[in-house]
Structures are given as structure tokens and as C-alpha cells.
Design an enzyme around this catalytic site. Sequence first.
Site, short mmCIF file in Angstrom:
data_model
loop_
_atom_site.label_atom_id
_atom_site.label_comp_id
_atom_site.label_asym_id
_atom_site.label_seq_id
_atom_site.Cartn_x
_atom_site.Cartn_y
_atom_site.Cartn_z
N LEU A 8 0.83 -1.20 0.00
CA LEU A 8 0.00 0.00 0.00
C LEU A 8 0.87 1.26 0.00
O LEU A 8 0.62 2.21 0.74
CB LEU A 8 -0.94 -0.02 1.21
CG LEU A 8 -1.88 -1.22 1.28
CD1 LEU A 8 -2.62 -1.26 2.60
CD2 LEU A 8 -2.86 -1.21 0.10
N LYS A 166 5.28 -3.78 -20.42
CA LYS A 166 5.57 -2.63 -19.55
C LYS A 166 7.06 -2.29 -19.61
O LYS A 166 7.43 -1.10 -19.54
CB LYS A 166 5.16 -2.96 -18.12
CG LYS A 166 5.44 -1.84 -17.10
CD LYS A 166 4.78 -0.53 -17.48
CE LYS A 166 4.68 0.45 -16.33
NZ LYS A 166 5.86 0.63 -15.52
N GLU A 173 9.68 5.41 -22.68
CA GLU A 173 9.59 6.56 -21.77
C GLU A 173 10.97 7.20 -21.56
O GLU A 173 11.10 8.43 -21.53
CB GLU A 173 9.00 6.09 -20.45
CG GLU A 173 8.80 7.12 -19.38
CD GLU A 173 8.29 6.49 -18.10
OE1 GLU A 173 9.06 6.41 -17.13
OE2 GLU A 173 7.12 6.06 -18.09
#
Length: 314
Positions: A8, A166, A173
Amino acid sequence: MQLGLIGLGKMGGNMRDRLRAAGHEVIGYDPRPEVTDVDSLDSLAAALTAPRVVWVMVPSGDPTRSTVAALGEVLAPGDLVIDGGNSRYTDDAPNAALLDAKGIGYLDCGVSGGIWGKANGYGLMAGGAAEHVALAMPIFDALRPEGPREEGFAHAGPVGAGHFSKMVHNGIEYGLMQAYAEGFELLSATDIVTDVPAVLQAWSRGTVVRSWLLDLLVLALKDDAQLSKLDDYVDDSGEGRWTIEEAITHAVPLPVISAALFARFSSRQDSSPAMRAVAALRQQFGGHAVRAAGPAGAPGEHAGPSSGTGSTQH
């Protein structure tokens, strides 16, 4: 739909918020007591209803591999594990095989969107069996951007295809960011352009170089027009290196992505041994002026013998 979410942090926490806002029940586990919903993986498994779907968002490498192995001990046949972190695609087949031996499904999912994904949605690239993708599709639909599914989600292929996609995405990128950065530096180097941020912002609509990355650069320049608050050290998280390694394996030329990665390496050098070697060679073959090391160094302090192919300055 119900989902267990492990990890998280900046991405995982935002994903939990987005999923809950879409009406899904998310039970999160994180070692930090201030953010976790349950206190252990056992408690997470007990809180979920079969068939259980658990999404893993922890650092790549050993942390992910150990988490997947631990889930194999607490989940049951028919359950599904999704690795949504930035794992190298070569980890996916072993992870899938380990879980498959226990009757547990496995998907790998590349996730793009960063800290903006909570509001804008995440680009998703999944690898694995079609039935596992179908089981998790309500989660994918809630995480992706609004609009046509195919513009924010792809079932890229079998296990490993999501993370491979990815990896290539992140390699691209690298190249895009480097091109914008070099353009910014050249604009800043001239006296003719007096408002560099304005020029970049003017590119953000209608031009062929408009993009979200350009928008983010414009946003950064609004806070710091010279980017003077930042150090020029640039790290890399691994995907650029992996992309280039795969290009070598498949004999695919990637000059732009390779140069972008090496530029990041250059940013980490206080001084460059390679450039010192270049200076030494120029001095040796042409007698070109060089600077001595240290603050006292000045052009022309030292000169070497001429190679006979150029002028020698003394």
C-alpha cells in the site's frame, strides 16, 4: 468485486482508493500498521471469499518472489494472484509454475500511471490465461482510464507478456524524456529564446510533440523555471536496462533508448574518466589545450606533442 491488495505504497495505496471509489471491496495488507487493513497474509486470505483474487504491488525481485511463494501457502485451488509490480518478465513463468502446482492461477500486469493514476486511471497490460483475465476484468475496468477498454487495457499474451510490454513501455519513456530534456537544455542555452517555459507550454496543444510527459515538464517549470532546485542525478529503476538487454538478444537496434539510459549514467558522475581520456587523447595526437584538474585549471595550461595534423597551442 472483492480484492486482496498487498503493498500500500504510493501506487498500491492510490489503487486501493480508486477501486473503493468504484464500489469494489478492497482488503489491503502492508507491513506498516498505519495503512494496513489486516495484520498478516493469513488474515488477508481468511478475509476473502473464494475464488480469491490477490493483487501484489511490492518491489520487484526477491520481495515479489517471496510474496508469491507465501501466497501459495495461504491460498487454495481456484484462487488467482496478480503481480502488478515492475517485475522482470523472466520472473513470471517461475511464479506461475509455482502457483499452478497448487491449482492457483497467475497473471502478470504492467501498470502505468504513477501518482496520477488515482484520478486519471492506469494503463494496464496483462499476461496470462484468458479465463484468469476474465475473472479479474472488473478490477481492470475500474483501474483503467474511462473510455474504450482497448485504449487503457490490453491482454498482451501469455504469462510474461504483461511485464514484457511494460518493460518496453518504460524503455520508450526513457527516450521521450531524454528528447524533451535535451530540447529544454538547448532552448535554455540560447539568448534568443527569453521564455523557455512559455515555448514548451505552447507545444502542449496542436503540435506533433504534444504529450502527457510534455505537460508534466510544463508543470515542473511553473514551479521552478530553471529547474534550479533539482540535482541533475537521475536514477533508473531497471526497465531501461532490461529493454536494452532484450534488444541485444533479439538483434533489434535501440539507439535512442540506449542513449537515454547512458545519459542517466552520465548524470551520476561528479567527473568523467572517459572524458578525461578523450581530453588526454586530443592533447596527445593534436596538442590541443586541456584543463588541469582542480579549480586552478584553465584552458591551455597543458599541451602535448602535435601529431602533425593540426595546430599546436602553447
